[in-house]
Scaffold this active site. Structure first.
Site, PDB file in Angstrom:
ATOM      1  N   CYS A 142       6.499  -7.032  47.788  1.00 46.84           N
ATOM      2  CA  CYS A 142       6.667  -7.790  46.548  1.00 46.84           C
ATOM      3  C   CYS A 142       6.995  -9.263  46.809  1.00 46.84           C
ATOM      4  CB  CYS A 142       7.682  -7.112  45.650  1.00 46.84           C
ATOM      5  SG  CYS A 142       7.547  -7.664  43.916  1.00 46.84           S
ATOM      6  N   SER A 192       6.379  -4.968  39.584  1.00 46.63           N
ATOM      7  CA  SER A 192       7.411  -5.639  38.793  1.00 46.63           C
ATOM      8  C   SER A 192       7.558  -7.040  39.372  1.00 46.63           C
ATOM      9  CB  SER A 192       8.734  -4.871  38.874  1.00 46.63           C
ATOM     10  OG  SER A 192       9.751  -5.541  38.160  1.00 46.63           O
ATOM     11  N   HIS A 235       5.690  -2.066  44.318  1.00 46.29           N
ATOM     12  CA  HIS A 235       6.935  -1.398  44.725  1.00 46.29           C
ATOM     13  C   HIS A 235       6.715   0.107  44.899  1.00 46.29           C
ATOM     14  CE1 HIS A 235       9.916  -4.615  44.460  1.00 46.29           C
ATOM     15  NE2 HIS A 235       9.287  -5.054  43.386  1.00 46.29           N
ATOM     16  N   GLU A 237       8.191   1.999  46.743  1.00 46.70           N
ATOM     17  CA  GLU A 237       9.477   2.639  47.033  1.00 46.70           C
ATOM     18  C   GLU A 237      10.281   2.970  45.785  1.00 46.70           C
ATOM     19  OE1 GLU A 237      10.762  -1.584  46.318  1.00 46.70           O
ATOM     20  OE2 GLU A 237       8.989  -0.566  47.099  1.00 46.70           O
TER      21      GLU A 237
END
Length: 313
Positions: A142, A192, A235, A237
């Site tokens: 990110c 995001s 993301h 994760e």
């Protein structure tokens, strides 16, 4: 094989509760095996939450992985107890003379901050330059992907007018690239961010292999041809409720955010979200560990040299 982390790290009990094989330091020391040494530079405010997310993905591999946690500076944070940081995190000065098989640099809530205004921008530059000589493969996630593109390719910050938030469909572009091995032709992954990564822009200004893109989210996955630098703009994760928590936070701060795309059933924030990216996240990290780290790294890290790396698989 398991990941090796300190016994008292909060993630240890969480992951064991999920039936994930976490090896104690004592047991690991008795095994006749050279584990992969992976450094996790955690830039997120909620460090315990983030470290647990990444450790979960690193655990899904037949390789033994020895993970060390790195912090960018010694400033106190309101989101993580100082005792936790002092106990489990290392300062860069403590690791700079060592070599590592892998480095993961997490995202950071800095989407609208110019690089030169980031308090630890010089430290980021130092660590990324250090990695060129001391790390086999670096995974930028990110915000770190944007920072990595700036430092490695001198690409200026590109910011979207509205935050990209949600779970988006992506398609792969080279099914024979080892990083994509086992991927479906299309897959879901969370984003995001405010950063903008268009395939055309990266193709024009870099020599990166663009591996996966989304019509709505742009480039998701790209890598250098030698696989020493891998960029993930989303993301993988994230926990199932991470986007929800971010949305509730932004609503509470009066930001009037858009509802995360393709996340809540019926697009209704009152409905519990469903994780639709877990399999992708685990496969991506397993492939990175195997093909970008394990297959490339020297057995003896003391003999680390760029001559070890080739552009071939």
């Amino acid at each position: 094989m398991p990941i090796k982390i300190p016994d008292k790290l909060p993630a240890t009990d969480i992951l064991r509760g999920e039936n994930i094989f976490v090896m104690s330091e004592a047991r690991a020391s008795s095994q006749e095996i050279r584990p992969l040494k992976v450094l996790l530079l955690n830039l997120m405010p909620k460090k315990i939450e983030t470290e647990t997310q990444f450790l979960r993905l690193l655990s899904n591999s037949p390789l033994q992985v020895d993970v060390e946690l790195l912090r960018i500076d010694n400033r106190p944070t309101r989101n993580t107890p100082t005792e936790h940081l002092d106990t489990f995190y290392r300062q860069f000065e403590m690791v700079k003379d060592r070599n590592f098989d892998g480095l993961i640099v997490t995202g950071a809530p800095l989407g609208l901050v110019q690089f030169e205004d980031v308090l630890y921008w010089e430290e980021i530059q130092t660590i990324m330059n250090w990695a060129k000589e001391h790390v086999t493969s670096t995974l930028f996630v990110c915000w770190a992907a944007q920072a990595g593109l700036k430092l490695l390719y001198d690409l200026p910050k590109r910011t979207r007018k509205e935050k990209l938030s949600g779970v988006y469909w992506h398609r792969i572009h080279d099914c024979h690239n080892p990083i994509l091995r086992g991927f479906d032709d299309s897959f879901l992954a969370p984003h995001s961010r405010y950063a903008d990564f268009s395939p055309e822009y990266l193709a024009e200004h870099t020599d990166l292999d663009v591996l996966a893109t989304s019509e709505q989210a742009g480039v998701y996955l790209a890598a250098t041809k030698d696989k020493r630098n891998v960029f993930v703009t989303g993301h993988p994760e994230y926990d199932v409720d991470t986007l929800h928590n971010e949305y509730v936070r932004d609503v509470g701060e009066g930001m009037e955010p858009n509802v995360p795309v393709n996340y809540y059933p019926d697009n209704n924030p009152g409905n519990p979200p469903i994780a639709s990216w877990r399999s992708h996240g685990h496969l991506l990290f397993s492939n990175w560990l195997n093909y970008c780290v394990y297959q490339q790294t020297p057995y003896d890290l003391e003999h680390f040299s760029e001559a070890n790396f080739t552009k071939d698989e």
